[in-house]
Design an enzyme around this catalytic site. Structure first.
Site, PDB file in Angstrom:
ATOM      1  N   ASP A   1       3.469   9.374  -0.581  1.00 46.15           N
ATOM      2  CA  ASP A   1       2.572   8.668  -0.431  1.00 46.15           C
ATOM      3  C   ASP A   1       1.905   7.445  -1.389  1.00 46.15           C
ATOM      4  O   ASP A   1       2.206   7.856  -2.426  1.00 46.15           O
ATOM      5  CB  ASP A   1       0.946   9.565  -0.415  1.00 46.15           C
ATOM      6  CG  ASP A   1       0.008   9.222   0.822  1.00 46.15           C
ATOM      7  OD1 ASP A   1       0.227   8.282   1.209  1.00 46.15           O
ATOM      8  OD2 ASP A   1      -0.646  10.385   1.232  1.00 46.15           O
TER       9      ASP A   1
ATOM     10  N   HIS B   1       1.008  -1.377   0.130  1.00 44.76           N
ATOM     11  CA  HIS B   1       0.001   0.069  -0.063  1.00 44.76           C
ATOM     12  C   HIS B   1       0.817   1.209   0.137  1.00 44.76           C
ATOM     13  O   HIS B   1       0.179   2.435  -0.194  1.00 44.76           O
ATOM     14  CB  HIS B   1      -1.009  -0.096   1.183  1.00 44.76           C
ATOM     15  CG  HIS B   1      -2.044  -0.942   1.050  1.00 44.76           C
ATOM     16  ND1 HIS B   1      -3.273  -0.652   0.628  1.00 44.76           N
ATOM     17  CD2 HIS B   1      -1.963  -2.595   1.194  1.00 44.76           C
ATOM     18  CE1 HIS B   1      -4.089  -1.774   0.701  1.00 44.76           C
ATOM     19  NE2 HIS B   1      -3.175  -2.842   1.019  1.00 44.76           N
TER      20      HIS B   1
HETATM   21  P1  ADQ Z   1      -2.970   5.991   4.882  1.00 48.16           P
HETATM   22  O1  ADQ Z   1      -1.619   6.582   5.013  1.00 48.16           O
HETATM   23  O2  ADQ Z   1      -3.671   6.117   6.208  1.00 48.16           O
HETATM   24  O3  ADQ Z   1      -3.191   4.865   3.957  1.00 48.16           O
HETATM   25  P2  ADQ Z   1      -5.008   7.412   3.018  1.00 48.16           P
HETATM   26  O4  ADQ Z   1      -4.633   6.856   1.652  1.00 48.16           O
HETATM   27  O5  ADQ Z   1      -5.101   9.065   2.826  1.00 48.16           O
HETATM   28  O6  ADQ Z   1      -3.700   7.351   3.933  1.00 48.16           O
HETATM   29  O7  ADQ Z   1      -6.164   6.977   3.763  1.00 48.16           O
HETATM   30  C1  ADQ Z   1      -6.696   7.545   4.765  1.00 48.16           C
HETATM   31  C2  ADQ Z   1      -7.963   7.271   5.162  1.00 48.16           C
HETATM   32  O8  ADQ Z   1      -8.444   7.612   6.525  1.00 48.16           O
HETATM   33  C3  ADQ Z   1      -8.937   7.900   4.337  1.00 48.16           C
HETATM   34  O9  ADQ Z   1     -10.072   6.991   3.677  1.00 48.16           O
HETATM   35  C4  ADQ Z   1      -9.410   9.023   5.156  1.00 48.16           C
HETATM   36  O10 ADQ Z   1     -10.975   9.350   4.977  1.00 48.16           O
HETATM   37  C5  ADQ Z   1      -9.303   8.262   6.471  1.00 48.16           C
HETATM   38  N1  ADQ Z   1      -9.372   9.518   7.430  1.00 48.16           N
HETATM   39  C6  ADQ Z   1      -8.180  10.255   7.706  1.00 48.16           C
HETATM   40  N2  ADQ Z   1      -8.318  11.336   8.570  1.00 48.16           N
HETATM   41  C7  ADQ Z   1      -9.627  10.851   9.162  1.00 48.16           C
HETATM   42  C8  ADQ Z   1     -10.509  11.355  10.116  1.00 48.16           C
HETATM   43  N3  ADQ Z   1     -10.178  12.273  11.071  1.00 48.16           N
HETATM   44  N4  ADQ Z   1     -11.726  10.692  10.413  1.00 48.16           N
HETATM   45  C9  ADQ Z   1     -11.972   9.843   9.772  1.00 48.16           C
HETATM   46  N5  ADQ Z   1     -11.454   9.418   8.970  1.00 48.16           N
HETATM   47  C10 ADQ Z   1     -10.073   9.872   8.511  1.00 48.16           C
HETATM   48  C11 ADQ Z   1      -2.039   3.726   3.317  1.00 48.16           C
HETATM   49  C12 ADQ Z   1      -1.393   4.497   2.388  1.00 48.16           C
HETATM   50  C13 ADQ Z   1      -1.954   5.334   1.305  1.00 48.16           C
HETATM   51  C14 ADQ Z   1      -2.858   4.344   0.596  1.00 48.16           C
HETATM   52  C15 ADQ Z   1      -3.745   3.670   1.386  1.00 48.16           C
HETATM   53  C16 ADQ Z   1      -4.669   2.753   0.811  1.00 48.16           C
HETATM   54  O11 ADQ Z   1      -0.204   5.414   2.944  1.00 48.16           O
HETATM   55  O12 ADQ Z   1      -0.959   5.856   0.462  1.00 48.16           O
HETATM   56  O13 ADQ Z   1      -3.733   5.293  -0.251  1.00 48.16           O
HETATM   57  O14 ADQ Z   1      -2.994   2.871   2.516  1.00 48.16           O
HETATM   58  O15 ADQ Z   1      -3.875   1.646   0.218  1.00 48.16           O
END
Ligand code: ADQ
Length: 455
Positions: free
Chosen positions: A364, A156
């Site tokens: 990311d 990921h």
């Molecule tokens: P993450 O690094 O966690 O994931 P991201 O892809 O942005 O990053 O996903 C975060 C998720 O958490 C989103 O669905 C977002 O809505 C949710 N989220 C963030 N802040 C929140 C809050 N305050 N309340 C509720 N929900 C919140 C890892 C990798 C990424 C990759 C994903 C999936 O680092 O690059 O996209 O896995 O493969």
């Protein structure tokens, strides 16, 4: 139809007191696949305890199996090798990367325990899908336990350039273990290329047709397979009553000002200090527009057992306090900085209220917030996505305003451009991105990976 076995550090199977709407895209996609074929999702419970036998539960047609880890396991495997060694290194942050032999030992030990516990539950025709950097050697350890099933692995997060990866002691052993899989998947072509570069330059590997990579006598398939979100559900949610209420609440408290929103786990890879600096530069460079905007940064804390995460938190508190102190007026604060999680429907409403989605990670794997922001917009009056060129999502969402997150000027200029962007251009850019987010959603991602795994 064969069953699907999913293995990841944390299990996101439905629980007794949770509705489907509370889940993120990955959970939605994998649970749907698991429910179709009576599969099982294995992982760590998130709790510490000395008994690491598996506990099974079934809700919504999905079986989960979790085990506790000892405190030492959590220190060495999770907080250690996964989050103090691999996470920073794979996000190109060599300076934050800690190399400890105990971490590496704990990582392999915990992966071995997982393999031993899971092994008896894998049936002959099962497809096994292992997720993420916590579990890289798991497929190899399952093979040692005699598993001959098809096993896939999806990363990921980014795959680092060879010149960085070779700083990891035992880098070759780690990559060699990946050749136990049948398919390894990456978020983007860029990460896939870096993997292939390592394999050809450090291991004498050979790239073939059909995404094959051969090292020694072993051939696997290595693919780019970008993850998406549950777009249809998310759009529905953004149009639903809960999101509408959250949107209204933002718009009312904005009193006519434009909302710029950031939503990220509190993590140094997300570029939050740099984002605040870019926003501050905008306030400096465009004094006449200062009171027309506000930044809402939502950042729930994560991994707070790791020092670099405590440092970033302290740094952001200090920065937001300083910027607010310097620019706030009696009826306006430039940054609303919030450290908590919200239900997905509330987030959808906040995204929709925002004139700008500011997504500026330094690195990311993908970044799902960018896709959620696009999905939540009103087709008739969409906001503008400002996206780091270093997010995996930039390869698909190239109609965003792409920025270099390290450059405060670049971020500042993009905010200005987004605020001035005519509606017709906003709609055109949004439509192109929305088409992509719709076509390459999380169900598409799952199917594509599993199609290659079963081929
Ligand atoms: P993450 O690094 O966690 O994931 P991201 O892809 O942005 O990053 O996903 C975060 C998720 O958490 C989103 O669905 C977002 O809505 C949710 N989220 C963030 N802040 C929140 C809050 N305050 N309340 C509720 N929900 C919140 C890892 C990798 C990424 C990759 C994903 C999936 O680092 O690059 O996209 O896995 O493969």
């Amino acid at each position: 139809m064969s069953r699907l076995i999913v293995i990841s550090n944390r299990v996101q199977a439905p629980t007794e007191n949770e509705t489907g709407g509370a889940q993120g895209g990955l959970a939605v996609a994998l649970n749907a696949a698991l429910a179709e074929g009576e599969g099982i999702w294995f992982g760590w419970s998130g709790d510490t305890g000395e008994d690491n036998s598996l506990r099974f539960a079934t809700y919504g047609g999905v079986t989960s199996a979790v085990m506790d880890l000892s405190e030492q396991d959590v220190d060495e495997y999770y907080n250690g090798y996964a989050n103090r060694t691999l996470w920073p290194l794979f996000h190109f942050r060599l300076g934050l990367t800690e190399f400890e032999r105990d971490f590496a030992g704990g990582y392999e030990r915990v992966n071995r325990v997982f393999a031993e516990r899971i092994r008896p539950h894998i049936a002959e025709d099962d497809l096994v899908w292992v997720h993420d950097y916590h579990m890289i050697p798991l497929g190899w350890l399952l093979r040692q336990q005699g598993v001959t099933n098809r096993i896939g692995f999806f990363l990921h997060i980014p795959w680092p350039p060879t010149r960085l990866l070779v700083a990891l002691p035992d880098h070759r052993r780690l990559v060699e273990s990946m050749f136990a899989y049948d398919v390894v998947g990456f978020q983007t072509e860029e990460w896939l290329e870096s993997f292939c570069h390592y394999v050809t330059h450090e291991m004498g590997g050979v790239l073939g047709d059909d995404d094959t990579v051969t090292v020694g006598g072993r051939t696997i398939r290595a693919i780019a397979c970008p993850i998406g979100i549950e777009t249809k559900d998310f759009v529905e949610m953004a149009n639903g009553p809960e999101a509408r209420a959250a949107q209204m609440r933002q718009l009312e408290s904005a009193v006519g000002r434009s909302l710029i929103v950031g939503v990220d786990r509190l993590d140094y890879s997300k570029g939050l200090p740099e984002r605040f600096a870019g926003y501050e530069r905008f306030l400096q460079n465009y004094p006449d527009r200062q009171a027309l905007v506000y930044l809402l940064q939502i950042a729930p804390p994560s991994r707070s057992a790791v020092q670099s995460y405590r440092d970033i938190r302290a740094n952001l508190e200090q920065m937001s306090g300083r910027i607010n102190g310097a620019y706030a007026d009696t009826d306006w604060v430039p940054i609303r900085y919030v450290n908590r999680g919200y239900p997905r429907a509330t987030l959808a409403g906040i995204y929709r209220a925002a004139r700008i989605g500011l997504v500026t990670p330094l690195r990311d794997g993908m970044n799902l917030v960018a896709k959620e922001y696009v999905a939540a917009q009103s087709p008739h009056d969409p906001g503008v996505l400002i996206l780091s060129r270093f997010a995996g999502a930039a390869a698909q969402l190239d109609q965003a305003l792409l920025v270099n997150p390290y450059s405060a000027e670049d971020v500042s200029d993009a905010i200005d451009k987004a605020l001035r962007m005519p509606k017709a251009e906003r709609i055109e850019r949004w439509q192109a991105m929305f088409d992509n987010v719709t076509a390459e959603d999380v169900i598409w991602w799952r199917r594509r990976f599993l199609d290659v795994l079963t081929a």
